[in-house]
Scaffold this active site. Structure first.
Site, short mmCIF file in Angstrom:
data_model
loop_
_atom_site.label_atom_id
_atom_site.label_comp_id
_atom_site.label_asym_id
_atom_site.label_seq_id
_atom_site.Cartn_x
_atom_site.Cartn_y
_atom_site.Cartn_z
N GLU A 24 1.73 -4.21 -16.05
CA GLU A 24 0.26 -4.27 -16.18
C GLU A 24 -0.11 -4.43 -17.65
OE1 GLU A 24 -2.17 -0.76 -16.58
OE2 GLU A 24 -0.65 0.41 -15.54
N LYS A 84 -11.32 -3.82 -18.61
CA LYS A 84 -10.46 -3.28 -17.55
C LYS A 84 -10.77 -3.98 -16.22
CE LYS A 84 -9.79 1.20 -15.20
NZ LYS A 84 -10.03 2.64 -15.29
N VAL A 105 -3.19 -1.23 -12.14
CA VAL A 105 -2.14 -1.33 -11.12
C VAL A 105 -2.61 -2.22 -9.96
CG1 VAL A 105 -0.87 -0.02 -9.36
CG2 VAL A 105 -1.05 0.85 -11.72
N ASP A 137 -14.73 8.98 -5.69
CA ASP A 137 -13.87 8.24 -6.62
C ASP A 137 -12.40 8.26 -6.18
OD1 ASP A 137 -12.72 6.95 -8.74
OD2 ASP A 137 -13.67 8.18 -10.30
N SER A 139 -9.10 5.66 -6.58
CA SER A 139 -8.68 4.44 -7.27
C SER A 139 -8.33 3.33 -6.30
CB SER A 139 -7.47 4.75 -8.15
OG SER A 139 -7.01 3.55 -8.76
N ALA A 140 -8.72 2.11 -6.67
CA ALA A 140 -8.35 0.92 -5.89
C ALA A 140 -6.84 0.70 -5.93
CB ALA A 140 -9.07 -0.30 -6.44
N ASP A 141 -6.14 1.39 -6.82
CA ASP A 141 -4.68 1.27 -6.86
C ASP A 141 -4.07 1.60 -5.50
OD1 ASP A 141 -5.00 0.80 -9.55
OD2 ASP A 141 -3.97 2.60 -10.24
N LYS A 158 -1.73 10.23 -12.51
CA LYS A 158 -2.18 10.98 -13.68
C LYS A 158 -2.50 12.43 -13.33
CE LYS A 158 -4.25 7.40 -13.89
NZ LYS A 158 -5.41 6.52 -13.87
#
Ligand code: PSU
Ligand code: MN
Length: 300
Positions: A24, A84, A105, A137, A139-141, A158
């Site tokens: 990435e 981003k 990611v 919230d 993540s789209a990851d 994280k």
């Protein structure tokens, strides 16, 4: 449709059956690490791949073009200011001809899959945020890991996320999670979150065997490699810093895509820069593990 421009080197490697690992670009931009450590991360990750005979394929948007594999003389461009991009932002970056878009990611695995690269290395994935029951919230990851046939190597998610819910999400959406020579889901700066990883693997061949036998062709596999022993941070220090950073976040109204860079910055400040060497060490280690897997995959 997503059609990345594949570099000559990456194209030839794929065509001749040589191993390739996607990387990435957010981690190498100012959003992921402060200068000059971002350049050091890029250097160490690409070097460890090349030393293993693997071609690095950095993903990014440059001048409105989705790229898989950058030339050395283009590396400088992703080290500076960048926007981003999650997967959904790729379409906007192309339509609006963004100068420099840094891939997360989710964007990276989408580009890797579209370009025929099966293995991807990152630092830590995004996941379910603490308090997501209020903010939503997530993540789209996570959706991207479930939607693209790519093996992602990470050091867990994280530390400031809700790791238990992150693992639940991966279970629900059918992503195999494999602990690399380790029984615990790593927490990025530390080797264990205290949550067991669903399955343990010992070797690259083990990972390839799982990837080859998965039931859904479009779904990826997540490999979690803990940060090397000597590089981990102290868990109790980290817990205090994360609690502080998250309440600051709330107080300053930082939301959405800005949360991750903000909290990472606060952790770096509060750990007197010890989080940065840790981040570099784990990113390099993930690239090393990904190189082994990519090599086993082409030799299969
Ligand atoms: N982990 C890091 N540094 C980062 C990221 C993760 O140590 O910069 C980035 C990755 O690109 C990851 C993204 O995909 O943060 C997740 O962001 P979000 O939580 O907004 O989905
Ligand atoms: Mn988010």
């Amino acid at each position: 449709m997503l059609t990345p421009v594949v570099s000559t080197e990456v194209f030839e490697a794929i065509a001749s059956g040589r191993p390739v690992v996607a990387l990435e670009s957010t981690i190498f931009s100012h959003l992921g690490l402060p200068s000059p450590y971002n350049a050091e991360a890029l250097d160490r990750c690409t070097r460890v791949l090349r030393d293993a005979g693997v071609v690095p394929a950095i993903t990014a948007v440059l001048d409105g073009v989705i790229r898989l594999g950058l030339r050395d003389d283009e590396h400088q461009r992703i080290l500076g200011p960048a926007r981003k991009m999650a997967e959904r932002d790729l379409a906007v970056a192309v339509a609006q001809r963004w100068d420099v878009g840094a891939t997360t990611v989710s964007a990276s695995v989408a580009i890797a899959a579209a370009g025929g690269v099966d293995v991807f290395a990152t630092g830590g994935i995004g996941g379910v945020h603490r308090g997501s029951e209020l903010t939503g919230d997530v993540s789209a990851d996570l959706d991207a890991l479930a939607s693209h046939p790519v093996i992602t190597v990470c050091a867990g998610a994280k530390a400031f996320l809700d790791l238990a819910r992150t693992l639940e999400y991966l279970e629900t959406y059918g992503v195999p999670v494999l602990g690399w020579q380790h029984d615990w889901f790593p927490a990025f700066y530390t080797r264990s979150s205290g949550l067991p990883v669903p399955h343990r693997v010992e070797s690259a061949a083990d990972v390839v065997a799982v990837f080859s036998n998965r039931s859904r062709e479009r779904t990826g596999v997540l490999v979690t490699a803990p940060i090397p022993d000597g590089d981990q941070l102290d868990q109790s220090v980290l817990d205090a810093v994360v609690a502080d950073a998250l309440s600051d976040c709330e107080r300053s109204g930082v939301v959405g895509a800005a949360v991750t860079p903000f909290v990472l910055g606060r952790i770096a400040e509060a750990t007197a820069g010890r989080s940065i060497p840790a981040n570099l060490a784990l990113a390099e280690n993930n690239a090393r593990v990904a190189a082994e897997i990519a090599t086993a995959l082409v030799e299969r």
